[in-house]
Write a protein that holds these residues in place. Structure first.
Motif, PDB file in Angstrom:
ATOM      1  N   ASN A  47       0.851  -1.190   0.000  1.00  0.00           N
ATOM      2  CA  ASN A  47       0.000   0.000   0.000  1.00  0.00           C
ATOM      3  C   ASN A  47       0.885   1.237   0.000  1.00  0.00           C
ATOM      4  OD1 ASN A  47       0.426   0.955   2.896  1.00  0.00           O
ATOM      5  ND2 ASN A  47      -0.361  -1.123   3.253  1.00  0.00           N
ATOM      6  N   THR A  48       0.311   2.368  -0.324  1.00  0.00           N
ATOM      7  CA  THR A  48       1.105   3.598  -0.480  1.00  0.00           C
ATOM      8  C   THR A  48       1.780   4.022   0.818  1.00  0.00           C
ATOM      9  OG1 THR A  48      -0.915   4.904  -0.117  1.00  0.00           O
ATOM     10  CG2 THR A  48      -0.283   4.457  -2.401  1.00  0.00           C
ATOM     11  N   GLY A  49       1.200   3.659   1.964  1.00  0.00           N
ATOM     12  CA  GLY A  49       1.804   4.019   3.238  1.00  0.00           C
ATOM     13  C   GLY A  49       3.129   3.321   3.491  1.00  0.00           C
ATOM     14  N   GLU A  50       3.387   2.232   2.764  1.00  0.00           N
ATOM     15  CA  GLU A  50       4.639   1.487   2.922  1.00  0.00           C
ATOM     16  C   GLU A  50       5.677   1.874   1.879  1.00  0.00           C
ATOM     17  OE1 GLU A  50       3.228  -2.496   2.616  1.00  0.00           O
ATOM     18  OE2 GLU A  50       2.499  -2.583   4.686  1.00  0.00           O
ATOM     19  N   LEU A  51       5.282   2.734   0.943  1.00  0.00           N
ATOM     20  CA  LEU A  51       6.185   3.126  -0.139  1.00  0.00           C
ATOM     21  C   LEU A  51       7.080   4.286   0.272  1.00  0.00           C
ATOM     22  CD1 LEU A  51       4.019   3.119  -3.400  1.00  0.00           C
ATOM     23  CD2 LEU A  51       6.024   1.698  -2.945  1.00  0.00           C
TER      24      LEU A  51
END
Length: 216
Positions: A47-51
């Protein structure tokens, strides 16, 4: 035109080509100083929060834990044999990752802060963070593949700091192509002995480039 003049002209042309090739070479990346290095495990952001950068493909392939573990082992081996550094890794990296993951559940944090906390936990000055964004396994064999291997990976060198962490990125993305599709890949094709390689082998090529580009 006399033969001597023709030969002289040919020699001058060759000298010119060598000079151009020499001038076009990019400077070698600056080497990181002698600091305490930490090596994080391979992870796959979902997910974008992990990018830390880039984006997640809509049809992202889920990489197995077994594959991630193999990538960890391959990268560790390369770093230990091709650099002169000692890395905090293994159990230390896994424990700090789990501790920071638990903290994240209680206090949400972005990816940069998350990995900086992992680095602080490991007491590292620089944390190397390898991530697999997408993965395409080879289908078929070395001689003939129904689907060629492809990898999309990021490698980061994070300067761990309580106040202002900073980060460098090397992005590696390649899907193996046949020589008939792209003649510009002739060097790679011969280096790979004209075979269709696996995604793991392609990933190793990315690791080697990351070591060079990040100055490890």
């Amino acid at each position: 035109m006399p033969k001597k003049l023709r030969y002289a002209g040919l020699i001058l042309c060759l000298i010119g080509l060598f000079m151009i090739a020499g001038c076009s070479k990019s400077k070698a990346p600056a080497q990181l100083p002698q600091v305490t290095m930490g090596l994080a495990m391979f992870t796959q952001p979902t997910n974008t929060g992990e990018l830390l950068a880039g984006y997640i493909p809509s049809d992202q392939f889920k990489v197995s834990a077994e594959t991630l573990n193999k990538l960890d082992a391959d990268f560790e081996k390369l770093l230990l044999t091709e650099t002169k550094r000692i890395y905090l890794r293994g159990a230390s990296a896994r424990q700090c990752f789990e501790i920071t993951t638990a903290q994240r559940r209680e206090d949400p944090m972005n990816a940069l802060k998350f990995w900086n906390q992992v680095g602080l936990c490991m007491k590292a000055d620089v944390l190397i963070i390898p991530q697999v964004i997408d993965w395409t396994p080879r289908e078929g064999g070395e001689i003939g593949a129904f689907q060629s291997a492809g990898v999309n990976m990021d490698f980061y060198a994070l300067r761990v700091n309580v106040d202002e962490p900073s980060i460098s990125r090397f992005h590696f993305e390649e899907t193996q192509e046949s020589l008939s599709n792209n003649l510009l890949n002739i060097d790679k094709w011969f280096k790979r002995s004209g075979k269709w390689i696996t995604a793991e082998q392609l990933a190793e090529e990315g690791m080697r480039q990351a070591i060079t580009e990040l100055g490890l």
